[in-house]
Design a protein around this motif. Structure first.
Motif, PDB file in Angstrom:
ATOM      1  N   PRO A 125       5.658   9.000  12.848  1.00 55.06           N
ATOM      2  CA  PRO A 125       4.927   9.044  11.574  1.00 55.06           C
ATOM      3  C   PRO A 125       4.318   7.687  11.195  1.00 55.06           C
ATOM      4  O   PRO A 125       4.711   6.648  11.721  1.00 55.06           O
ATOM      5  CB  PRO A 125       6.008   9.442  10.565  1.00 55.06           C
ATOM      6  N   THR A 129      12.812  10.697   6.911  1.00 59.21           N
ATOM      7  CA  THR A 129      11.830  10.255   5.913  1.00 59.21           C
ATOM      8  C   THR A 129      12.356   9.061   5.111  1.00 59.21           C
ATOM      9  O   THR A 129      13.576   8.915   4.930  1.00 59.21           O
ATOM     10  CB  THR A 129      11.494  11.385   4.921  1.00 59.21           C
ATOM     11  N   GLU A 133      14.448  13.435  15.575  1.00 58.76           N
ATOM     12  CA  GLU A 133      13.562  13.535  14.411  1.00 58.76           C
ATOM     13  C   GLU A 133      13.351  12.164  13.781  1.00 58.76           C
ATOM     14  O   GLU A 133      14.138  11.237  14.000  1.00 58.76           O
ATOM     15  CB  GLU A 133      14.126  14.497  13.360  1.00 58.76           C
ATOM     16  N   TYR A 134      12.265  12.060  13.021  1.00 59.31           N
ATOM     17  CA  TYR A 134      12.009  10.844  12.247  1.00 59.31           C
ATOM     18  C   TYR A 134      12.431  11.115  10.808  1.00 59.31           C
ATOM     19  O   TYR A 134      11.904  12.011  10.158  1.00 59.31           O
ATOM     20  CB  TYR A 134      10.533  10.456  12.340  1.00 59.31           C
ATOM     21  N   ASP A 193      12.407   8.787   2.024  1.00 64.16           N
ATOM     22  CA  ASP A 193      13.197   9.314   0.897  1.00 64.16           C
ATOM     23  C   ASP A 193      14.640   9.588   1.294  1.00 64.16           C
ATOM     24  O   ASP A 193      15.570   9.320   0.525  1.00 64.16           O
ATOM     25  CB  ASP A 193      12.561  10.603   0.350  1.00 64.16           C
ATOM     26  N   GLN A 194      14.827  10.127   2.505  1.00 61.14           N
ATOM     27  CA  GLN A 194      16.194  10.389   2.974  1.00 61.14           C
ATOM     28  C   GLN A 194      16.958   9.070   3.164  1.00 61.14           C
ATOM     29  O   GLN A 194      18.142   8.973   2.840  1.00 61.14           O
ATOM     30  CB  GLN A 194      16.157  11.174   4.293  1.00 61.14           C
ATOM     31  N   GLN A 205      16.120   3.846  11.621  1.00 64.74           N
ATOM     32  CA  GLN A 205      15.609   4.903  12.499  1.00 64.74           C
ATOM     33  C   GLN A 205      15.790   4.519  13.956  1.00 64.74           C
ATOM     34  O   GLN A 205      15.431   3.420  14.376  1.00 64.74           O
ATOM     35  CB  GLN A 205      14.124   5.139  12.216  1.00 64.74           C
ATOM     36  N   TRP A 241       4.705   5.817   8.643  1.00 60.61           N
ATOM     37  CA  TRP A 241       5.556   4.789   8.022  1.00 60.61           C
ATOM     38  C   TRP A 241       6.285   3.912   9.054  1.00 60.61           C
ATOM     39  O   TRP A 241       6.886   2.911   8.703  1.00 60.61           O
ATOM     40  CB  TRP A 241       6.541   5.410   7.027  1.00 60.61           C
TER      41      TRP A 241
END
Length: 284
Positions: free
Chosen positions: A7, A245, A242-243, A247-248, A229, A9
């Motif tokens: 993504p 977010t 998965e990437y 927010d998470q 990450q 970010w």
């Protein structure tokens, strides 16, 4: 497994300033190993631009082959007896107020590199009495007397990474195990030194499993946690599931602080030593 698209970010601009160039020159001219470059850290531009770097001792070849790590694996060269002094001199040259040291695993040595660790910490203190230090140590195969050698050298913060949740640990760590890592954290905390740990997310863990790691670490006396990450270094490494977010990540920080950590650094590009200079205030 299908390739997961990275993504926006996670896209970074290395950027460079005079301090970055100066730090790079010191690292290169003193033939220093940094985890910044060998681990392809996404924050290298920011940290080197501030004049901070994480030194890697014990050479650059690791005896373990964890499926998430980009450090070279193989048969290491003998230890360089001058390395403790070289690292201490470089910290002096960089005028660092806070130094972070890590190492490869040296399972080939009788003491797994623990004496070399203690000498490095002693040399840093000798040449840089005002500099605080954080060390990110291997598990030393859980051998208490070796972990104690590092503790007795009295760095300000001792970090040992769990790397991931209990279930995924055996899938990505080649020799370390979850329970041994918890034991290392406990020994650090029991000796009155600030214990810190870190995990990667995006390997297929659930939020509940992340909370379980938090609870396990807090039960051993861990005070500081980093969450970042997982980024797959090459196609040969463990794939990203998965990437997570931003927010998470924020949510994990809120949960961790509520549970009782003194500090939780949680964001996609966070790595073990990211903002380490700020963590010294949680010492003791």
């Amino acid at each position: 497994m299908n390739h997961v698209k990275k993504p926006d970010w996670l896209k970074i601009n290395i950027g460079a300033n005079a301090r970055y160039t100066e730090t790079k020159h010191i690292v290169d001219s003193h033939k220093l190993h940094t985890i910044c470059s060998s681990g392809r850290c996404p924050n290298m531009g920011e940290c080197w631009g501030k004049g901070t770097a994480t030194f890697m001792i014990g050479g650059e070849i690791c005896t373990r082959s964890c499926k998430f790590c980009n450090t070279q694996t193989g048969r290491p060269l003998p230890l360089d007896p001058e390395e403790p002094t070289h690292v201490a001199e470089s910290i002096q040259l960089m005028k660092l107020s806070h130094a972070v040291i890590t190492s490869v695993d040296r399972d080939d040595l009788d003491d797994l590199g623990a004496t070399h660790w203690a000498k490095t910490i002693a040399e840093i203190k000798r040449l840089n009495p005002e500099t605080t230090s954080e060390v990110l140590i291997p598990d030393f195969q859980g051998r208490n007397e070796l972990i104690q050698l590092v503790i007795d050298a009295k760095p300000d913060i001792i970090s040992h990474n769990m790397e991931t949740v209990r279930r995924i640990s055996p899938l990505v760590r080649s020799a370390a195990n979850y329970e041994t890592s918890l034991k290392v954290i406990k020994q650090i905390a029991d000796n009155g030194i600030t214990a810190k740990s870190g995990i990667m997310v995006g390997l297929g863990e659930s939020p509940e499993e992340v909370e379980e790691v938090m609870d396990d670490l807090l039960a051993q006396g861990c005070k500081i946690l980093t969450i970042g990450q997982y980024l797959q270094p090459t196609h040969r490494h463990y794939p990203v599931a998965e990437y997570i977010t931003p927010d998470q990540f924020k949510q994990y920080r809120i949960i961790g602080l509520k549970k009782g950590f003194r500090e939780v650094e949680s964001a996609p590009l966070v790595r073990s030593s990211y903002h380490a200079e700020k963590h010294i205030k949680y010492k003791g």
